[in-house]
Design a protein around this motif. Sequence first.
Motif, mmCIF file in Angstrom:
data_model
loop_
_atom_site.group_PDB
_atom_site.id
_atom_site.type_symbol
_atom_site.label_atom_id
_atom_site.label_comp_id
_atom_site.label_asym_id
_atom_site.label_seq_id
_atom_site.Cartn_x
_atom_site.Cartn_y
_atom_site.Cartn_z
ATOM 1 N N SER A 119 0.780 -1.048 0.078
ATOM 2 C CA SER A 119 0.448 0.032 -0.160
ATOM 3 C C SER A 119 1.163 1.533 0.168
ATOM 4 N N ASP A 120 1.912 1.040 0.999
ATOM 5 C CA ASP A 120 2.723 2.875 0.720
ATOM 6 C C ASP A 120 3.927 2.229 -0.818
ATOM 7 N N TRP A 121 3.920 1.898 -0.990
ATOM 8 C CA TRP A 121 4.310 1.954 -2.776
ATOM 9 C C TRP A 121 3.248 2.066 -3.686
ATOM 10 N N GLU A 122 2.207 1.603 -3.320
ATOM 11 C CA GLU A 122 1.056 2.340 -4.228
ATOM 12 C C GLU A 122 0.766 3.522 -4.213
ATOM 13 N N ASP A 123 1.219 3.696 -2.650
ATOM 14 C CA ASP A 123 0.966 5.701 -2.735
ATOM 15 C C ASP A 123 2.062 6.201 -3.033
ATOM 16 N N THR A 124 3.468 6.158 -3.123
ATOM 17 C CA THR A 124 4.297 6.888 -3.485
ATOM 18 C C THR A 124 3.964 7.113 -5.024
ATOM 19 N N ARG A 125 4.439 6.050 -6.153
ATOM 20 C CA ARG A 125 3.936 5.382 -7.522
ATOM 21 C C ARG A 125 2.633 6.977 -7.460
ATOM 22 N N ARG A 126 1.384 6.628 -7.123
ATOM 23 C CA ARG A 126 0.284 7.884 -7.619
ATOM 24 C C ARG A 126 0.977 8.231 -7.031
ATOM 25 N N ASP A 127 2.015 9.344 -5.671
ATOM 26 C CA ASP A 127 1.934 10.726 -5.572
ATOM 27 C C ASP A 127 3.107 11.585 -6.654
ATOM 28 N N ALA A 128 3.754 10.746 -6.673
ATOM 29 C CA ALA A 128 4.397 10.820 -7.962
ATOM 30 C C ALA A 128 3.633 11.235 -10.030
ATOM 31 N N GLU A 129 3.122 10.209 -9.534
ATOM 32 C CA GLU A 129 1.968 10.808 -10.563
ATOM 33 C C GLU A 129 1.001 11.917 -10.890
ATOM 34 N N ASN A 130 0.404 11.877 -9.166
ATOM 35 C CA ASN A 130 0.174 13.211 -9.059
ATOM 36 C C ASN A 130 0.545 14.428 -9.188
ATOM 37 N N MET A 131 1.639 14.443 -8.813
ATOM 38 C CA MET A 131 3.065 15.496 -8.510
ATOM 39 C C MET A 131 3.454 15.893 -10.178
ATOM 40 N N GLY A 132 2.315 14.975 -11.501
ATOM 41 C CA GLY A 132 3.346 15.695 -12.940
ATOM 42 C C GLY A 132 4.485 14.776 -13.293
ATOM 43 N N ARG A 133 4.844 14.274 -12.530
ATOM 44 C CA ARG A 133 6.279 13.855 -12.194
ATOM 45 C C ARG A 133 6.277 12.769 -13.321
ATOM 46 N N THR A 134 7.239 12.800 -14.414
ATOM 47 C CA THR A 134 7.547 11.468 -14.933
ATOM 48 C C THR A 134 8.707 10.651 -14.904
ATOM 49 N N ALA A 135 9.360 9.088 -15.459
ATOM 50 C CA ALA A 135 10.057 8.289 -15.093
ATOM 51 C C ALA A 135 11.005 8.851 -14.885
ATOM 52 N N ASP A 136 11.508 9.815 -16.338
ATOM 53 C CA ASP A 136 12.975 10.339 -16.646
ATOM 54 C C ASP A 136 13.566 11.479 -15.515
ATOM 55 N N GLU A 137 12.827 11.883 -14.418
ATOM 56 C CA GLU A 137 13.076 12.749 -13.291
ATOM 57 C C GLU A 137 12.952 12.321 -12.337
#
Length: 78
Positions: free
Chosen positions: A25-43
């Motif tokens: 659940s923590d991992w899902e939250d971490t990934r969701r937070d990065a997506e919600n902040m508009g981050r991309t995998a190359d940043e």
Amino acid sequence: MPGPLRESVITLVGGPWDRMVYYASDWEDTRRDAENMGRTADEFCGWPLAYRQESPGSTRWIWTAEDGWPRKPSGAGS
């Protein structure tokens, strides 16, 4: 001694966070937070998005970023 784990865990494989373990659940939250902040995998701040699940249902997440990660922001010096 603590009781048995009540939540599944995932393990990161490769990359800067190799062998890091998260509660699912923590991992899902971490990934969701990065997506919600508009981050991309190359940043750098989008690092969780550079991991992909090894196969459906797997608890292993594999590093997929290319050499040169993270990319420099536009306009950054060399």
